[in-house]
Enzyme design. Structure first.
Site, PDB file in Angstrom:
ATOM      1  N   GLY A  50      -5.767  -0.002  -2.344  1.00 64.16           N
ATOM      2  CA  GLY A  50      -6.510   1.157  -1.877  1.00 64.16           C
ATOM      3  C   GLY A  50      -6.296   2.454  -2.620  1.00 64.16           C
ATOM      4  O   GLY A  50      -7.195   3.276  -2.693  1.00 64.16           O
ATOM      5  N   GLU A 104      -0.227   6.737  -1.713  1.00 62.51           N
ATOM      6  CA  GLU A 104      -0.894   5.848  -0.761  1.00 62.51           C
ATOM      7  C   GLU A 104      -2.270   6.415  -0.443  1.00 62.51           C
ATOM      8  O   GLU A 104      -2.453   7.631  -0.417  1.00 62.51           O
ATOM      9  CB  GLU A 104      -0.040   5.736   0.507  1.00 62.51           C
ATOM     10  CG  GLU A 104      -0.592   4.846   1.581  1.00 62.51           C
ATOM     11  CD  GLU A 104      -0.644   3.367   1.206  1.00 62.51           C
ATOM     12  OE1 GLU A 104      -1.490   3.009   0.359  1.00 62.51           O
ATOM     13  OE2 GLU A 104       0.120   2.581   1.779  1.00 62.51           O
ATOM     14  N   ASP A 105      -3.239   5.535  -0.187  1.00 66.25           N
ATOM     15  CA  ASP A 105      -4.570   6.000   0.176  1.00 66.25           C
ATOM     16  C   ASP A 105      -4.601   6.533   1.599  1.00 66.25           C
ATOM     17  O   ASP A 105      -5.178   7.578   1.864  1.00 66.25           O
ATOM     18  CB  ASP A 105      -5.631   4.913  -0.029  1.00 66.25           C
ATOM     19  CG  ASP A 105      -5.332   3.612   0.716  1.00 66.25           C
ATOM     20  OD1 ASP A 105      -4.200   3.450   1.236  1.00 66.25           O
ATOM     21  OD2 ASP A 105      -6.215   2.750   0.773  1.00 66.25           O
ATOM     22  N   ASP A 108      -1.609   5.255   8.440  1.00 61.94           N
ATOM     23  CA  ASP A 108      -2.071   5.271   9.835  1.00 61.94           C
ATOM     24  C   ASP A 108      -0.948   4.831  10.763  1.00 61.94           C
ATOM     25  O   ASP A 108      -0.266   5.667  11.323  1.00 61.94           O
ATOM     26  CB  ASP A 108      -3.382   4.498  10.028  1.00 61.94           C
ATOM     27  CG  ASP A 108      -3.409   3.142   9.362  1.00 61.94           C
ATOM     28  OD1 ASP A 108      -2.347   2.538   9.151  1.00 61.94           O
ATOM     29  OD2 ASP A 108      -4.516   2.671   9.061  1.00 61.94           O
ATOM     30  N   LYS A 136      -3.438   9.645   9.447  1.00 63.03           N
ATOM     31  CA  LYS A 136      -3.948   9.573  10.815  1.00 63.03           C
ATOM     32  C   LYS A 136      -2.772   9.818  11.757  1.00 63.03           C
ATOM     33  O   LYS A 136      -2.129   8.869  12.215  1.00 63.03           O
ATOM     34  CB  LYS A 136      -4.568   8.202  11.090  1.00 63.03           C
ATOM     35  CG  LYS A 136      -5.851   7.922  10.336  1.00 63.03           C
ATOM     36  CD  LYS A 136      -6.391   6.565  10.766  1.00 63.03           C
ATOM     37  CE  LYS A 136      -7.712   6.240  10.126  1.00 63.03           C
ATOM     38  NZ  LYS A 136      -8.205   4.912  10.577  1.00 63.03           N
ATOM     39  N   PHE A 157     -12.353   4.484  11.556  1.00 63.19           N
ATOM     40  CA  PHE A 157     -12.261   3.474  10.499  1.00 63.19           C
ATOM     41  C   PHE A 157     -13.120   3.940   9.341  1.00 63.19           C
ATOM     42  O   PHE A 157     -14.319   4.187   9.505  1.00 63.19           O
ATOM     43  CB  PHE A 157     -12.713   2.101  10.992  1.00 63.19           C
ATOM     44  CG  PHE A 157     -12.525   1.037   9.950  1.00 63.19           C
ATOM     45  CD1 PHE A 157     -11.253   0.622   9.594  1.00 63.19           C
ATOM     46  CD2 PHE A 157     -13.609   0.481   9.309  1.00 63.19           C
ATOM     47  CE1 PHE A 157     -11.067  -0.345   8.614  1.00 63.19           C
ATOM     48  CE2 PHE A 157     -13.434  -0.488   8.326  1.00 63.19           C
ATOM     49  CZ  PHE A 157     -12.161  -0.897   7.970  1.00 63.19           C
ATOM     50  N   ASP A 164     -11.344  -0.100   1.818  1.00 64.35           N
ATOM     51  CA  ASP A 164     -12.315  -1.179   1.966  1.00 64.35           C
ATOM     52  C   ASP A 164     -12.411  -1.701   3.386  1.00 64.35           C
ATOM     53  O   ASP A 164     -11.588  -1.388   4.241  1.00 64.35           O
ATOM     54  CB  ASP A 164     -11.933  -2.344   1.054  1.00 64.35           C
ATOM     55  CG  ASP A 164     -10.727  -3.113   1.578  1.00 64.35           C
ATOM     56  OD1 ASP A 164     -10.847  -4.340   1.734  1.00 64.35           O
ATOM     57  OD2 ASP A 164      -9.675  -2.504   1.838  1.00 64.35           O
ATOM     58  N   ARG A 170     -14.858  -0.229  -1.609  1.00 68.65           N
ATOM     59  CA  ARG A 170     -13.902   0.556  -2.390  1.00 68.65           C
ATOM     60  C   ARG A 170     -14.576   1.417  -3.457  1.00 68.65           C
ATOM     61  O   ARG A 170     -14.050   2.446  -3.846  1.00 68.65           O
ATOM     62  CB  ARG A 170     -12.891  -0.350  -3.100  1.00 68.65           C
ATOM     63  CG  ARG A 170     -11.934  -1.061  -2.191  1.00 68.65           C
ATOM     64  CD  ARG A 170     -10.846  -1.775  -3.014  1.00 68.65           C
ATOM     65  NE  ARG A 170     -10.123  -2.753  -2.228  1.00 68.65           N
ATOM     66  CZ  ARG A 170      -9.114  -2.477  -1.413  1.00 68.65           C
ATOM     67  NH1 ARG A 170      -8.717  -1.241  -1.263  1.00 68.65           N
ATOM     68  NH2 ARG A 170      -8.508  -3.439  -0.748  1.00 68.65           N
TER      69      ARG A 170
END
Length: 179
Positions: A50, A104-105, A108, A136, A157, A164, A170
């Site tokens: 990601g 990191e993308d 959460d 998040k 989401f 993705d 992506r």
């Protein structure tokens, strides 16, 4: 449904954040990194799959002498976390005594990040920080101090810009949220 909406695996998504908004957030993270790590040579550990777009755009704006390497972990199936992190591709670089920044993308639940901080911290880096494009905070299940956050977002989401839904989405330059 207007043309801005996308459909992936029969799930509908609407526009959420534009490429320009993402670039602004990434530029702000890069500016802080450039300031905080001036005179150092950090190693950036990019979490695949990601974070590949975030890593590429962030490092274009980082003016430090630095290295980048990649680690791949998996904890998602479909739209929800499995709660179990599986390391898929290990890290080969030596981190001892070096400033390390995990890229990191999205953070959460924090399961993946907790595991990465423990695993990489065991190598005794000089420092260990996290830079994430998205956080998040309402989803966190572990106490984590994330020093570099591009955008704090609600528990939607999202797909696009490296994120993705079962492998698709992506490649979008913008971010979309599930309808």
């Amino acid at each position: 449904m207007n043309s801005d909406h996308i459909s992936l695996h029969n799930k509908q998504f609407e526009p959420y954040l534009t490429a320009d908004q993402l670039a602004t957030a990434i530029g702000a993270v890069a500016a802080r990194l450039n300031q905080d790590y001036a005179g150092q040579q950090p190693i950036f550990v990019s979490v695949l799959n990601g974070s590949f777009m975030f890593t590429a755009d962030l490092l274009k704006a980082v003016t430090l002498d630095c290295e980048v390497c990649f680690i791949r972990v998996a904890s998602y199936e479909g739209t929800s976390t499995t709660g179990k992190v599986k390391e898929v591709l290990g890290l080969t670089e030596e981190l001892a005594g070096r400033p390390v920044i995990i890229l990191e993308d999205i953070v959460d639940t924090g399961h993946t990040m907790r595991m990465l901080l423990e695993t990489l911290g065991a190598q005794k880096p000089a420092s260990l920080e996290v830079a994430t494009l998205f956080l998040k905070p309402d989803c966190l299940q572990h106490p984590l101090e994330i020093r570099y956050v591009g955008l704090s977002i609600p528990n939607d989401f999202i797909v696009g810009y490296g994120l993705d839904y079962d492998g698709l989405g992506r490649n979008y330059p913008d971010v979309y949220k599930a309808v």
